[in-house]
Design a protein around this motif. Structure first.
Motif, PDB file in Angstrom:
ATOM      1  N   ALA A  12      -1.355   7.436   4.466  1.00  0.00           N
ATOM      2  CA  ALA A  12      -1.575   6.096   4.092  1.00  0.00           C
ATOM      3  C   ALA A  12      -1.167   6.188   2.395  1.00  0.00           C
ATOM      4  N   THR A  13      -0.777   4.848   2.372  1.00  0.00           N
ATOM      5  CA  THR A  13      -0.347   4.690   0.730  1.00  0.00           C
ATOM      6  C   THR A  13      -1.576   4.951  -0.168  1.00  0.00           C
ATOM      7  N   VAL A  35      -5.366  -1.142 -11.289  1.00  0.00           N
ATOM      8  CA  VAL A  35      -4.364  -0.638 -10.562  1.00  0.00           C
ATOM      9  C   VAL A  35      -4.090  -1.300  -9.358  1.00  0.00           C
ATOM     10  N   HIS A  36      -3.256  -2.370  -8.868  1.00  0.00           N
ATOM     11  CA  HIS A  36      -3.138  -3.104  -7.688  1.00  0.00           C
ATOM     12  C   HIS A  36      -1.801  -2.830  -7.154  1.00  0.00           C
ATOM     13  N   LEU A  37      -1.574  -1.876  -6.486  1.00  0.00           N
ATOM     14  CA  LEU A  37      -0.208  -1.442  -6.077  1.00  0.00           C
ATOM     15  C   LEU A  37       0.183  -2.296  -4.834  1.00  0.00           C
ATOM     16  N   ALA A  38       1.087  -3.433  -5.057  1.00  0.00           N
ATOM     17  CA  ALA A  38       1.483  -4.303  -4.212  1.00  0.00           C
ATOM     18  C   ALA A  38       2.698  -3.782  -3.324  1.00  0.00           C
ATOM     19  N   ASN A  39       2.916  -4.286  -2.028  1.00  0.00           N
ATOM     20  CA  ASN A  39       4.146  -3.804  -1.352  1.00  0.00           C
ATOM     21  C   ASN A  39       4.049  -2.350  -1.370  1.00  0.00           C
ATOM     22  N   SER A  40       2.779  -1.859  -1.048  1.00  0.00           N
ATOM     23  CA  SER A  40       2.719  -0.438  -1.425  1.00  0.00           C
ATOM     24  C   SER A  40       3.625   0.868  -0.533  1.00  0.00           C
ATOM     25  N   SER A  41       4.290   0.321   0.819  1.00  0.00           N
ATOM     26  CA  SER A  41       4.835   1.146   1.307  1.00  0.00           C
ATOM     27  C   SER A  41       6.455   1.314   0.896  1.00  0.00           C
ATOM     28  N   GLU A  54       6.813   1.547  -2.735  1.00  0.00           N
ATOM     29  CA  GLU A  54       6.490   2.153  -4.133  1.00  0.00           C
ATOM     30  C   GLU A  54       6.422   3.504  -4.232  1.00  0.00           C
ATOM     31  N   PHE A  55       6.766   4.547  -3.130  1.00  0.00           N
ATOM     32  CA  PHE A  55       6.708   5.988  -3.315  1.00  0.00           C
ATOM     33  C   PHE A  55       8.236   6.531  -2.753  1.00  0.00           C
ATOM     34  N   GLN A  89       5.713  10.599  -4.992  1.00  0.00           N
ATOM     35  CA  GLN A  89       5.614   9.842  -6.270  1.00  0.00           C
ATOM     36  C   GLN A  89       5.989   8.496  -6.526  1.00  0.00           C
ATOM     37  N   LEU A  90       5.114   7.980  -7.363  1.00  0.00           N
ATOM     38  CA  LEU A  90       5.282   6.506  -7.917  1.00  0.00           C
ATOM     39  C   LEU A  90       6.801   6.234  -8.147  1.00  0.00           C
ATOM     40  N   THR A  91       7.473   5.161  -7.667  1.00  0.00           N
ATOM     41  CA  THR A  91       8.936   4.992  -8.095  1.00  0.00           C
ATOM     42  C   THR A  91       8.912   3.859  -9.428  1.00  0.00           C
TER      43      THR A  91
END
Length: 180
Positions: free
Chosen positions: A17-18, A143-149, A151-152, A157-159
């Motif tokens: 899971a993200t 921190v609201h990570l949108a379109n999370s799939s 973003e790693f 790691q976060l891109t």
């Protein structure tokens, strides 16, 4: 404070899971020498089960982890404009343990979701769920990570430099709050 213990709670049970990835990034940026990821795969809260068998051992273990942690970070997906049932169930069960391990505990809340709002509504509702427990919830940065799939990277790691910078500020604030 030396070697703070950071506890992570993911509102998603999925292995990849993200929200789990976001928690692990938070732990990396926090600089936790000891990071524990809680297991929220608990039975559904049922008062009859509690009356018959007491608080399940897995629930007591979670409450003990919360109590032992110097700080807690929670990451929730957004399901139907709210946090996951998994997360709410865990909060409900922990409230039945006879103690309040959340009291005065530094807590950071964040979210990762497929939608463009990044779980903002779920995060707002989760903050309301936490009120009875009286933790010290950080008010931001959010921190609201949108379109999370998307973003790693392959290493988890976060891109996005923007998300990484915001998460770093949140973790710096959580570390300072834990040292307080």
């Amino acid at each position: 404070m030396s070697a703070p213990v950071l506890l992570g709670l993911s509102g998603s049970l999925r292995k990849d899971a993200t929200n789990r990835k976001l928690l692990r990034e938070a732990a990396r940026l926090f600089g936790a020498e000891t990071y524990v990821e809680a297991d929220l795969n608990l039975p559904l809260y049922d008062g009859d089960l509690e009356d018959a068998e007491g608080v399940p051992a897995a629930v007591q273990a979670l409450a003990d982890q919360i109590a032992a942690a110097d700080a807690v970070v929670i990451s929730t997906p957004e399901y139907n404009k709210g946090p996951s049932g998994v997360l709410k169930n865990a909060l409900d069960w922990v409230s039945r343990t006879g103690a309040n391990p959340w009291a005065d505990k530094p807590v950071a809340v964040m979210s990762a979701a497929a939608g463009r709002a990044g779980g903002e509504r779920a995060q707002m509702v989760l903050r309301g769920f936490m009120v009875p427990f009286q933790p010290r919830i950080l008010q931001g940065p959010e921190v609201h990570l949108a379109n999370s799939s998307n973003e790693f990277d392959d290493d988890g790691q976060l891109t996005s430099a923007h998300y990484t910078k915001t998460l770093q500020v949140l973790m710096d604030k959580l570390r300072a709050e834990a040292a307080r």
